[in-house]
Motif scaffolding. Structure first.
Motif, PDB file in Angstrom:
ATOM      1  N   GLN A   1      -1.392   3.717   7.451  1.00  0.00           N
ATOM      2  CA  GLN A   1      -2.363   4.509   8.190  1.00  0.00           C
ATOM      3  C   GLN A   1      -3.326   3.652   9.003  1.00  0.00           C
ATOM      4  N   ASP A   2      -3.610   2.455   8.505  1.00  0.00           N
ATOM      5  CA  ASP A   2      -4.552   1.595   9.222  1.00  0.00           C
ATOM      6  C   ASP A   2      -4.327   0.141   8.813  1.00  0.00           C
ATOM      7  N   ILE A   3      -4.789  -0.762   9.671  1.00  0.00           N
ATOM      8  CA  ILE A   3      -4.719  -2.199   9.414  1.00  0.00           C
ATOM      9  C   ILE A   3      -6.150  -2.728   9.409  1.00  0.00           C
ATOM     10  N   HIS A   4      -6.521  -3.428   8.342  1.00  0.00           N
ATOM     11  CA  HIS A   4      -7.880  -3.948   8.211  1.00  0.00           C
ATOM     12  C   HIS A   4      -7.845  -5.477   8.219  1.00  0.00           C
ATOM     13  N   LEU A   5      -8.747  -6.068   8.967  1.00  0.00           N
ATOM     14  CA  LEU A   5      -8.916  -7.516   9.008  1.00  0.00           C
ATOM     15  C   LEU A   5     -10.190  -7.846   8.249  1.00  0.00           C
ATOM     16  N   VAL A   6     -10.050  -8.602   7.159  1.00  0.00           N
ATOM     17  CA  VAL A   6     -11.180  -8.834   6.259  1.00  0.00           C
ATOM     18  C   VAL A   6     -11.315 -10.321   5.975  1.00  0.00           C
ATOM     19  N   ASP A   7     -12.509 -10.714   5.542  1.00  0.00           N
ATOM     20  CA  ASP A   7     -12.724 -12.096   5.121  1.00  0.00           C
ATOM     21  C   ASP A   7     -11.863 -12.383   3.892  1.00  0.00           C
ATOM     22  N   ALA A   8     -11.213 -13.530   3.900  1.00  0.00           N
ATOM     23  CA  ALA A   8     -10.382 -13.906   2.758  1.00  0.00           C
ATOM     24  C   ALA A   8     -11.271 -14.255   1.567  1.00  0.00           C
ATOM     25  N   PRO A   9     -11.024 -13.651   0.386  1.00  0.00           N
ATOM     26  CA  PRO A   9     -11.877 -13.898  -0.778  1.00  0.00           C
ATOM     27  C   PRO A   9     -11.928 -15.386  -1.141  1.00  0.00           C
ATOM     28  N   GLY A  10     -13.144 -15.901  -1.245  1.00  0.00           N
ATOM     29  CA  GLY A  10     -13.321 -17.279  -1.679  1.00  0.00           C
ATOM     30  C   GLY A  10     -12.931 -18.322  -0.656  1.00  0.00           C
ATOM     31  N   ARG A  11     -12.632 -17.897   0.573  1.00  0.00           N
ATOM     32  CA  ARG A  11     -12.210 -18.866   1.591  1.00  0.00           C
ATOM     33  C   ARG A  11     -13.027 -18.643   2.861  1.00  0.00           C
ATOM     34  N   PRO A  12     -14.174 -19.287   2.975  1.00  0.00           N
ATOM     35  CA  PRO A  12     -15.020 -19.110   4.173  1.00  0.00           C
ATOM     36  C   PRO A  12     -14.253 -19.467   5.443  1.00  0.00           C
ATOM     37  N   ASP A  13     -14.498 -18.719   6.490  1.00  0.00           N
ATOM     38  CA  ASP A  13     -13.878 -18.951   7.804  1.00  0.00           C
ATOM     39  C   ASP A  13     -12.377 -18.681   7.813  1.00  0.00           C
ATOM     40  N   TYR A  14     -11.886 -17.932   6.831  1.00  0.00           N
ATOM     41  CA  TYR A  14     -10.491 -17.477   6.824  1.00  0.00           C
ATOM     42  C   TYR A  14     -10.491 -15.955   6.914  1.00  0.00           C
ATOM     43  N   ILE A  15      -9.439 -15.415   7.525  1.00  0.00           N
ATOM     44  CA  ILE A  15      -9.306 -13.971   7.663  1.00  0.00           C
ATOM     45  C   ILE A  15      -7.942 -13.548   7.119  1.00  0.00           C
ATOM     46  N   SER A  16      -7.884 -12.389   6.509  1.00  0.00           N
ATOM     47  CA  SER A  16      -6.628 -11.886   5.956  1.00  0.00           C
ATOM     48  C   SER A  16      -6.416 -10.444   6.397  1.00  0.00           C
ATOM     49  N   VAL A  17      -5.193  -9.958   6.164  1.00  0.00           N
ATOM     50  CA  VAL A  17      -4.795  -8.621   6.605  1.00  0.00           C
ATOM     51  C   VAL A  17      -4.575  -7.739   5.380  1.00  0.00           C
ATOM     52  N   GLU A  18      -5.102  -6.533   5.447  1.00  0.00           N
ATOM     53  CA  GLU A  18      -4.862  -5.542   4.408  1.00  0.00           C
ATOM     54  C   GLU A  18      -4.383  -4.246   5.051  1.00  0.00           C
ATOM     55  N   LEU A  19      -3.430  -3.595   4.403  1.00  0.00           N
ATOM     56  CA  LEU A  19      -2.827  -2.372   4.930  1.00  0.00           C
ATOM     57  C   LEU A  19      -3.313  -1.166   4.136  1.00  0.00           C
ATOM     58  N   GLU A  20      -3.733  -0.145   4.843  1.00  0.00           N
ATOM     59  CA  GLU A  20      -4.120   1.109   4.207  1.00  0.00           C
ATOM     60  C   GLU A  20      -2.917   2.045   4.259  1.00  0.00           C
ATOM     61  N   GLU A  21      -2.421   2.452   3.074  1.00  0.00           N
ATOM     62  CA  GLU A  21      -1.180   3.221   3.003  1.00  0.00           C
ATOM     63  C   GLU A  21      -1.423   4.612   2.424  1.00  0.00           C
ATOM     64  N   THR A  22      -0.605   5.550   2.929  1.00  0.00           N
ATOM     65  CA  THR A  22      -0.703   6.938   2.486  1.00  0.00           C
ATOM     66  C   THR A  22      -0.455   7.050   0.983  1.00  0.00           C
ATOM     67  N   SER A  23      -1.289   7.839   0.314  1.00  0.00           N
ATOM     68  CA  SER A  23      -1.110   8.200  -1.108  1.00  0.00           C
ATOM     69  C   SER A  23      -1.325   7.036  -2.070  1.00  0.00           C
ATOM     70  N   LEU A  24      -1.775   5.899  -1.576  1.00  0.00           N
ATOM     71  CA  LEU A  24      -2.057   4.777  -2.469  1.00  0.00           C
ATOM     72  C   LEU A  24      -3.554   4.511  -2.496  1.00  0.00           C
ATOM     73  N   ARG A  25      -4.085   4.282  -3.714  1.00  0.00           N
ATOM     74  CA  ARG A  25      -5.477   3.902  -3.839  1.00  0.00           C
ATOM     75  C   ARG A  25      -5.645   2.441  -3.431  1.00  0.00           C
ATOM     76  N   GLY A  26      -6.782   2.159  -2.836  1.00  0.00           N
ATOM     77  CA  GLY A  26      -7.031   0.788  -2.418  1.00  0.00           C
ATOM     78  C   GLY A  26      -6.155   0.397  -1.232  1.00  0.00           C
ATOM     79  N   ARG A  27      -6.063  -0.888  -0.995  1.00  0.00           N
ATOM     80  CA  ARG A  27      -5.288  -1.414   0.124  1.00  0.00           C
ATOM     81  C   ARG A  27      -4.229  -2.400  -0.361  1.00  0.00           C
ATOM     82  N   THR A  28      -3.199  -2.548   0.451  1.00  0.00           N
ATOM     83  CA  THR A  28      -2.120  -3.499   0.147  1.00  0.00           C
ATOM     84  C   THR A  28      -2.345  -4.784   0.932  1.00  0.00           C
ATOM     85  N   ARG A  29      -2.452  -5.895   0.224  1.00  0.00           N
ATOM     86  CA  ARG A  29      -2.588  -7.177   0.917  1.00  0.00           C
ATOM     87  C   ARG A  29      -1.294  -7.486   1.666  1.00  0.00           C
TER      88      ARG A  29
END
Length: 412
Positions: free
Chosen positions: A263-291
């Motif tokens: 449903q959506d693509i999120h660009l977020v700060d990578a946990p514990g890694r300053p100045d890094y970015i990661s991708v998370e996917l928002e999917e239908t019928s699933l709680r939370g996001r998929t890395r």
């Protein structure tokens, strides 16, 4: 000016002993494994590396002359040649194109060093920097010879250069105002941009450092998250649409069309890694996001391909290995459409083994590749007119189905 490569000529490079291939805005090669498709891509990539690294370093990076030279036949090959023709200088055209050829020869030294071998290069660059005037730069041994009637090119005649120097890698020793030197620099900038895009899904899944290089997706897609960030930030400059994220909106529509669960693509700060970015996917019928690290192989590869097809500032030529690899057949129609749209902004040369993908092509975009009994590649095995004749004789049967049935050649 619409700079582009019109054709490629290759002699004795791997299995390409005598190949002459026309290149359009979109060219798709099909054929069995080991037919020579990848070698075509790598021949162009070699010229790009010559422009970046120089001749000797580009050859060494691929194992050297003996690894690259054709190994069929009864006698060893002593000369490799790769040439292109295209439109780079101001007055070049399809009828009067610019031409560049690099020839590298390997020769034995005389006694007592007959077991040693040395490389020699020859280069020829013909261009059209003036109205009705073709000029040429020729490098042989340790001399560059300019042939020109243009006043700003300076006095024609031999100029001393290094024995393995290249007009692609070193400034041409001509006056700063020289039209021929300027035209040579344009060819170099074009070839420096040639890339063979082959996503490494394992690397593409990882968080990316946020850098200025995110404006260009790496050949292995290892900076995918950073590149997606640049697409998300790209906004329309048209007054009536100022501020809209057209590129990102179009990318999301395509991802949703071929992977409906996303449903959506999120660009977020990578946990514990300053100045890094990661991708998370928002999917239908699933709680939370998929890395992205947990997404499927096909999803990551599809996202990488759609990202380059939506690139608003693509390099002048992108080569793609096995575009259908890991992609569901039903998604190939959309991919083919986006690839054709992208080819209006830049050239694409791709390989495929998918009849479903070939069904979406036009005959002039389709190149059949085969391998002869002598070990040499036959590219193209059919002309576009011959392909059309086969399609007409089949009463309009889809081109991919004809190829899969081996009616167009390029089969096992």
């Amino acid at each position: 000016m619409n700079h582009r490569i019109l054709g490629l000529t290759v002699r004795n490079f791997r299995t390409l002993t005598d190949v002459k291939l026309r290149l359009g805005s979109l060219t798709v090669m099909v054929g069995p494994n080991a037919a020579g498709k990848s070698n075509v891509l790598h021949a162009l990539e070699l010229l790009g590396d010559v422009s970046r690294l120089g001749i000797e370093r580009a050859l060494d990076a691929r194992g050297g002359f003996d690894v690259l030279a054709f190994r069929g036949g009864q006698r060893s090959v002593s000369r490799i040649a790769i040439g292109i023709e295209g439109i780079w200088s101001e007055f070049a055209s399809e009828e009067s194109p610019d031409r560049y050829e690099l020839s590298v020869s390997q020769r034995r030294l005389p006694e007592p060093r007959e077991h040693d071998r040395v490389l020699f290069r020859q280069e020829q660059l013909t261009q059209h920097p003036g109205a009705g005037a073709a000029t040429s730069l020729a490098l042989a041994s340790d001399q560059l010879t300019l042939s020109s009637s243009l006043k700003d090119d300076g006095k024609p005649g031999p100029i001393d250069v290094e024995r393995m120097a290249s007009v692609l890698n070193q400034p041409v020793p001509l006056p700063r105002s020289s039209p021929s030197a300027h035209a040579a620099a344009v060819v170099t900038r074009h070839l420096e941009q040639v890339r063979v895009f082959d996503p490494d899904v394992r690397l593409a899944r990882r968080p990316s450092p946020i850098t200025g290089s995110g404006q260009r997706l790496h050949n292995d897609a290892s900076n995918l998250a950073d590149f997606l960030k640049s697409l998300w930030e790209h906004r329309s400059t048209r007054e009536e649409d100022k501020g809209r994220r057209f590129v990102w909106e179009a990318l999301l529509r395509d991802v949703r069309a071929v992977v409906p669960q996303i449903q959506d693509i999120h660009l977020v700060d990578a946990p514990g890694r300053p100045d890094y970015i990661s991708v998370e996917l928002e999917e239908t019928s699933l709680r939370g996001r998929t890395r992205l690290e947990d997404a499927s192989f096909g999803t990551v590869r599809l996202l990488s391909l759609l990202a380059i097809f939506h690139d608003p500032n693509p390099p002048l030529l992108t080569c793609i290995e096995e575009i259908d690899h890991g992609i569901h057949p039903h998604a190939l129609e959309l991919l083919a459409g986006r690839l054709r749209e992208a080819s209006r902004r830049a050239q694409f040369l791709v390989t495929t083994h998918s009849p479903a993908f070939v069904n979406e092509l036009e005959p002039e975009e389709f190149v059949v590749c085969e391998r002869g009994e002598d070990g040499a590649s036959v590219i193209p095995a059919l002309t576009a007119d011959e392909v059309r004749q086969v399609i007409e004789a089949s009463e309009g049967m889809p081109m991919g189905d004809l190829w899969f049935a081996n009616t167009l050649g390029g089969g096992l």
